[in-house]
Design a protein around this motif. Structure first.
Motif, PDB file in Angstrom:
ATOM      1  N   SER A  88      -1.658   9.669 -10.271  1.00 44.98           N
ATOM      2  CA  SER A  88      -0.648   8.412  -9.642  1.00 44.98           C
ATOM      3  C   SER A  88      -0.960   7.303  -8.877  1.00 44.98           C
ATOM      4  O   SER A  88      -0.852   7.654  -7.878  1.00 44.98           O
ATOM      5  CB  SER A  88       0.367   9.157 -10.746  1.00 44.98           C
ATOM      6  N   VAL A  89      -0.528   6.362  -9.704  1.00 44.13           N
ATOM      7  CA  VAL A  89      -0.911   4.744  -8.162  1.00 44.13           C
ATOM      8  C   VAL A  89       0.578   4.323  -8.452  1.00 44.13           C
ATOM      9  O   VAL A  89       1.130   4.378  -9.739  1.00 44.13           O
ATOM     10  CB  VAL A  89      -1.645   3.861  -8.691  1.00 44.13           C
ATOM     11  N   VAL A  90       1.515   4.476  -7.277  1.00 43.48           N
ATOM     12  CA  VAL A  90       2.755   4.124  -6.582  1.00 43.48           C
ATOM     13  C   VAL A  90       3.254   2.975  -6.142  1.00 43.48           C
ATOM     14  O   VAL A  90       1.969   2.547  -5.346  1.00 43.48           O
ATOM     15  CB  VAL A  90       3.679   5.045  -5.909  1.00 43.48           C
ATOM     16  N   ASP A  91       4.336   2.525  -7.123  1.00 43.29           N
ATOM     17  CA  ASP A  91       4.199   1.338  -5.672  1.00 43.29           C
ATOM     18  C   ASP A  91       4.640   1.651  -4.415  1.00 43.29           C
ATOM     19  O   ASP A  91       5.304   2.334  -4.324  1.00 43.29           O
ATOM     20  CB  ASP A  91       5.601   0.277  -6.929  1.00 43.29           C
ATOM     21  N   GLU A  92       4.534   0.187  -3.583  1.00 43.23           N
ATOM     22  CA  GLU A  92       4.717   0.461  -1.970  1.00 43.23           C
ATOM     23  C   GLU A  92       6.990   0.124  -1.899  1.00 43.23           C
ATOM     24  O   GLU A  92       6.913   1.589  -1.638  1.00 43.23           O
ATOM     25  CB  GLU A  92       4.540  -0.410  -1.283  1.00 43.23           C
ATOM     26  N   THR A  93       7.486  -0.349  -2.834  1.00 43.37           N
ATOM     27  CA  THR A  93       9.037  -0.293  -2.589  1.00 43.37           C
ATOM     28  C   THR A  93       8.701   1.776  -3.042  1.00 43.37           C
ATOM     29  O   THR A  93      10.082   2.401  -1.972  1.00 43.37           O
ATOM     30  CB  THR A  93       9.513  -1.366  -3.455  1.00 43.37           C
TER      31      THR A  93
ATOM     32  N   VAL B 159      10.646   6.972  -1.404  1.00 43.03           N
ATOM     33  CA  VAL B 159      11.151   8.623  -1.895  1.00 43.03           C
ATOM     34  C   VAL B 159      10.955   9.411  -0.866  1.00 43.03           C
ATOM     35  O   VAL B 159      11.564  10.683  -0.419  1.00 43.03           O
ATOM     36  CB  VAL B 159       9.893   8.971  -3.675  1.00 43.03           C
ATOM     37  N   LEU B 160      10.108   8.497   0.137  1.00 43.95           N
ATOM     38  CA  LEU B 160       9.335   9.052   1.201  1.00 43.95           C
ATOM     39  C   LEU B 160      10.845   8.789   1.919  1.00 43.95           C
ATOM     40  O   LEU B 160      10.916  10.204   2.781  1.00 43.95           O
ATOM     41  CB  LEU B 160       8.766   8.533   1.945  1.00 43.95           C
TER      42      LEU B 160
END
Length: 209
Positions: free
Chosen positions: A127-132, A137-138
């Motif tokens: 998947s490709v995720v939004d930076e925010t 999540v991190l």
């Protein structure tokens, strides 16, 4: 003509400056033309195939080639669009996340992505995720891992105070969006740890009097 190039692990490494081998679709076209010629040579002389049918076959093949070329270009454009994006990859049943630094075309693996200084085949992209979203999540995961690593109940000692204080600072620095990724049980465990440390410090003060 002598073959000159790098030898690695007992195998010849193709010179990158040399002219590339013909692509697979070029071989396909050559094969098609050979079959077409053979068909013309061995056709029934009593019922010969018309020129119109040959032209139609060639036109159909050319259309297929054009579609394949467009598909290759689209795949390249899609891969290029991933540069700078945060992605999640599934590699050997393990999830890997990070930012795509660049893409490259590997002779053996095809299109590959560089993530965390390692190359991954593009088909491992999950998947490709939004930076925010990725940063939230991190941060929530790091906080959760820190709290979960704390001893429970009577296992806590004053030596754990610094870790608890650091975890509290991280939680207080989170915005509401990031806190949404933290389980309530994790926050409750942090509060219990803080209460336990407060109790131990009060006991220590009583013993000092």
């Amino acid at each position: 003509m002598a073959l000159v190039g790098e030898i690695k692990d007992g195998a010849y490494v193709k010179d990158k400056t040399a002219k590339d081998e013909p692509k697979a679709n070029q071989y396909d076209k050559e094969m098609f033309l050979q079959l077409l010629v053979a068909e013309m040579q061995y056709q029934d002389p009593l019922e010969p195939t018309s020129n119109t049918e040959y032209v139609s076959e060639l036109a159909s093949f050319s259309q297929i080639e054009a579609v394949q070329a467009v598909q290759e270009q689209m795949s390249t454009l899609e891969a290029n669009s991933l540069v700078g994006k945060y992605v999640i990859l599934l590699d050997n049943d393990e999830y890997v996340s990070g930012k795509v630094d660049y893409i490259a075309n590997d002779d053996d693996k095809g299109m590959v992505l560089s993530v965390n200084d390692k190359l991954y085949e593009i088909n491992k992209l999950d998947s490709v995720v939004d930076e925010t979203y990725y940063n939230a999540v991190l941060m929530a995961k790091d906080f959760t891992d820190t709290v979960q690593s704390l001893p429970s109940g009577y296992g806590l000692t004053l030596q754990d105070e610094n870790k608890i204080t650091a975890a509290r600072k991280v939680l207080d620095s989170m915005d509401d969006y990031t806190k949404g990724f933290v389980a309530s049980e994790t926050v409750d465990k942090l509060k219990e740890a803080e209460n336990r440390i407060a109790y131990l410090k009060s006991q220590q003060a009583d013993d000092a009097e």
